[in-house]
Scaffold this motif. Structure first.
Motif, PDB file in Angstrom:
ATOM      1  N   GLN A 131       0.838  -1.217   0.000  1.00  0.00           N
ATOM      2  CA  GLN A 131       0.000   0.000   0.000  1.00  0.00           C
ATOM      3  C   GLN A 131       0.860   1.248   0.000  1.00  0.00           C
ATOM      4  O   GLN A 131       0.512   2.259  -0.622  1.00  0.00           O
ATOM      5  CB  GLN A 131      -0.908  -0.020   1.237  1.00  0.00           C
ATOM      6  CG  GLN A 131      -1.879   1.152   1.322  1.00  0.00           C
ATOM      7  CD  GLN A 131      -2.955   1.112   0.237  1.00  0.00           C
ATOM      8  OE1 GLN A 131      -3.450   0.032  -0.091  1.00  0.00           O
ATOM      9  NE2 GLN A 131      -3.286   2.256  -0.328  1.00  0.00           N
ATOM     10  N   ASP A 135       0.576   4.378  -2.534  1.00  0.00           N
ATOM     11  CA  ASP A 135       0.311   5.728  -2.026  1.00  0.00           C
ATOM     12  C   ASP A 135       1.336   6.713  -2.568  1.00  0.00           C
ATOM     13  O   ASP A 135       1.017   7.874  -2.898  1.00  0.00           O
ATOM     14  CB  ASP A 135       0.324   5.730  -0.502  1.00  0.00           C
ATOM     15  CG  ASP A 135      -0.883   4.991   0.085  1.00  0.00           C
ATOM     16  OD1 ASP A 135      -1.862   4.775  -0.671  1.00  0.00           O
ATOM     17  OD2 ASP A 135      -0.839   4.641   1.286  1.00  0.00           O
ATOM     18  N   GLN A 139       0.516   9.920  -4.855  1.00  0.00           N
ATOM     19  CA  GLN A 139       0.968  11.261  -4.485  1.00  0.00           C
ATOM     20  C   GLN A 139       1.717  11.922  -5.639  1.00  0.00           C
ATOM     21  O   GLN A 139       1.553  13.114  -5.903  1.00  0.00           O
ATOM     22  CB  GLN A 139       1.845  11.184  -3.236  1.00  0.00           C
ATOM     23  CG  GLN A 139       2.302  12.537  -2.724  1.00  0.00           C
ATOM     24  CD  GLN A 139       3.168  12.432  -1.482  1.00  0.00           C
ATOM     25  OE1 GLN A 139       3.489  11.317  -1.052  1.00  0.00           O
ATOM     26  NE2 GLN A 139       3.528  13.559  -0.929  1.00  0.00           N
TER      27      GLN A 139
END
Length: 354
Positions: A131, A135, A139
């Protein structure tokens, strides 16, 4: 016979004394100060002024630059959107090219970040990545999207500034002044060209402070061209300066003209005349007023008999050393001094030249 002579002499003296006693005293004719009643009616006052535009604009560049073109001069007629002057656009064009290149870079980075985020999302759904890795990719995608928006804004700004290199008018008008020449470096806000609307003209006059206080918006003037006084038009007060000039003690008054003739060109010299429509009034000095038993009177001179008679009047107003009176006819001669020492029917004399 002799004893009767003294008696006759005494009788003659007695008769002479009686005749002297019966002789009337000589009447005294009193000189008086007086004035002839003259109604004060309409008054006209004229003031010199010029024809000026009601609307004008000092046009200037928003950016620092070297003036490379000025296509108009004083007196030229310009239309809305026509280029009047320009500064060197090279630096602005380069900035626009740089902004366009930055946008291309940001879009490429966004495409790369979008592809990376899609791969990580697929791997995450198959449990082949963590994860945290996904992420980070998400971003990076959001950051790339923000960079694209920033680059687009920078490009829009640079293109807008490139448009500032051209100076144009927002309305049709006439050039009334210029403030810079070709080759000169102009600062932001420095006047380069002044354009005035030719369809909206007004008369500008300087009015004495005492009279300007009595004026109000909408008061009517008659405006005439000094070079051709037969050309006239009506003007109404549009604006009154709130403060008088310290040197001349006058206030600047602007008159909106109603359909002025074409001969009323900008800069023409005119005369603005104000006509007061006040009703006729009679003003007399306060020394002519006699107040008795709550009533007001004046002494009127009879020019035929050279006598005075008291006439009742109605005082409408008092101001300073004078008063406004009603009840007298034009041409009547009124005594203006010593009204408390006159008598009805008294003989008076008017000094020569009065």
């Amino acid at each position: 016979m002799k004893p009767f002579a003294p008696l006759a002499m005494m009788a003659g003296l007695a008769l002479a004394g009686c005749s002297e006693e019966k002789q009337a005293p000589e009447e005294v004719i009193r000189p008086v100060l007086s004035t002839v009643v003259e109604p004060r009616g309409q008054t006209a006052q004229g003031f010199a002024g010029t024809i000026q535009p009601e609307f004008s604009a000092d046009l200037a560049f928003r950016l620092l630059g070297r003036l490379v073109a000025r296509d108009v001069g004083v007196g030229d007629v310009v239309t809305k959107g026509t280029t009047l002057a320009a500064i060197d656009p090279l630096a602005l064009e380069l900035a626009s090219q740089a902004a366009r290149a930055d946008l291309s870079t940001a879009e490429a980075q966004f495409a790369n970040a979008a592809a990376s985020e899609e791969r990580q999302r697929t791997l995450l759904s198959e449990s082949n990545t963590s994860q945290a890795v996904y992420d980070s990719a998400k971003q990076s995608l959001d950051s790339a999207a923000a960079n694209v928006e920033r680059a687009r804004a920078a490009l829009a700004k640079s293109e807008e500034q490139l448009g500032y290199a051209r100076l144009f008018s927002d309305f049709d008008g006439i050039v009334t002044a210029t403030g810079a020449e070709v080759g000169q470096t102009v600062s932001p806000g420095q006047m380069v060209v002044t354009v005035a609307r030719s369809d909206a003209r007004e008369a500008v006059v300087d009015v004495p402070d005492q009279m300007a206080i009595e004026l109000k918006d909408g008061d009517e003037f008659e405006v005439a061209l000094q070079t051709l006084p037969s050309l006239r038009t009506k003007g109404r007060v549009r604006e009154i300066a709130p403060q008088a000039d310290a040197a001349t003690r006058t206030r600047r008054v602007r008159l909106a003209l109603a359909e002025p003739p074409t001969s009323f060109r900008l800069g023409s010299t005119v005369t603005a005349t104000r006509v007061s429509s006040a009703s006729e009034t009679i003003d007399l000095p306060l020394s002519a007023l006699l107040e008795k038993d709550g009533k007001s009177f004046v002494w009127v001179v009879d020019p035929t008999a050279s006598t005075v008679s008291m006439q009742g009047v109605e005082v409408e107003a008092k101001a300073g050393e004078s008063f406004t009176v009603d009840g007298l006819k034009a041409g009547t001669r009124v005594v203006t001094a010593g009204v408390h020492s006159l008598a009805e029917g008294q003989k008076v004399r008017i000094p020569e030249g009065a």
